[in-house]
Design an enzyme around this catalytic site. Sequence first.
Site, mmCIF file in Angstrom:
data_model
loop_
_atom_site.group_PDB
_atom_site.id
_atom_site.type_symbol
_atom_site.label_atom_id
_atom_site.label_comp_id
_atom_site.label_asym_id
_atom_site.label_seq_id
_atom_site.Cartn_x
_atom_site.Cartn_y
_atom_site.Cartn_z
ATOM 1 N N ASP A 146 -15.579 1.330 -25.927
ATOM 2 C CA ASP A 146 -16.546 2.285 -26.490
ATOM 3 C C ASP A 146 -17.679 2.678 -25.556
ATOM 4 O OD1 ASP A 146 -17.652 -0.270 -26.598
ATOM 5 O OD2 ASP A 146 -18.830 0.182 -28.373
ATOM 6 N N GLU A 147 -17.574 2.360 -24.290
ATOM 7 C CA GLU A 147 -18.630 2.798 -23.366
ATOM 8 C C GLU A 147 -18.065 3.006 -21.971
ATOM 9 O OE1 GLU A 147 -21.783 0.106 -22.150
ATOM 10 O OE2 GLU A 147 -20.666 -1.590 -22.961
ATOM 11 N N ASP B 218 -22.314 5.576 -24.734
ATOM 12 C CA ASP B 218 -22.149 4.363 -25.534
ATOM 13 C C ASP B 218 -21.969 4.770 -26.992
ATOM 14 O OD1 ASP B 218 -22.007 1.750 -26.303
ATOM 15 O OD2 ASP B 218 -24.138 1.315 -26.044
#
Length: 367
Positions: free
Chosen positions: A112-113, A17
Amino acid sequence: MTNVNMPNEQRKIIHIDMDAFYVSVEIRDNPELQGKPVAVGGPGNTRGVLSTCNYIARKYGVRSAMANSVALRKCPELLIVPGRMSVYKETSLRLHEIFQRYTSKIEPLSLDEAYLDVTDCPLFSGSATLIAQDIRNVIFDELQLTASAGIAPLKFLAKIASDQHKPNGQCVIAPDSVMGFIESMPLNKIPGVGKVTFSKLQQHGLHTGADVRRSSQTALMKTFGKLGASLWQKCHGIDNRAVEVTRVRKSVGVEHTFSKDKNELDELTEYMLQSLIPELLTRSKSHIAERGISKLGVKVKFNDFHQTTKEIQHQDIDSASFILLLKEALSRGEGKPVRLLGVHIGLKDIEPKVNHQYQFELALPAN
């Protein structure tokens, strides 16, 4: 893809993350922002809404999805910069290229993860802890950004673990530590258990994993339905979900935040029919042709930031149904002005299908 029958203790799952991704990209590209409270948000100090903010700003109580005006009252020194989605997407592509060096079993959750199954990765003698550390080091070296990681044999625990030592940290939950971690775990740490759900659980004396483990599955299902069954399984260390290399889109939607609150049904209806639905059709044409439509939905966010969604099972984009859903959603607001309006369709969970026929009617129905 990982075999779902593999014993959990043999799986090695990493949840990566990125730390305050959008705003971290902005600070990276503009070093003058370093050390200051910064947020990425929409234009205007009164109507804009924050997408994210850095950890300095969070110390003042600033949060994602907060109105610019509220954020600036909490932190007058806050610097709000406009988002650059093309840059974030390009950075995300580079991020996933880094992931590919370690495993092909990657399940992206957002820009983003992502989950990574490194069970079969031979690097660092198969140590998921060292693999995660190396991934984070490479991200920093090549992208000048920091990431946090969670390592566990279960997907939901890996996601919880990645939040334990943010920012720029990692947490390992080894197989022999799983039950001990779950016992003391507050239930609101479990993905999908929000404030309202957690409050209901607490009203029934359920605060931690240990409380759920002391309850019977039957009683939990009777009180909480599917949620009760899911909680019972997770709190007993059962999560056989594989890291899904291909995620199937379930819906397509569009929404708009108004520069000035609206409270007239006719005005909202006209905007929905003349702007939102045509854009929805444009975005969803290829998906409709392949999959078909399963439902229609309308989302309304009121000026107090409470929001509601109304949906109906339907196989066509139909203006009359959207209008009906809008009326029902507005009735829940009891006259409150509307800040945001959105429409969406659900896609059928079936094999791709060619030349699906659909109808589209924009005209307002006759009075």
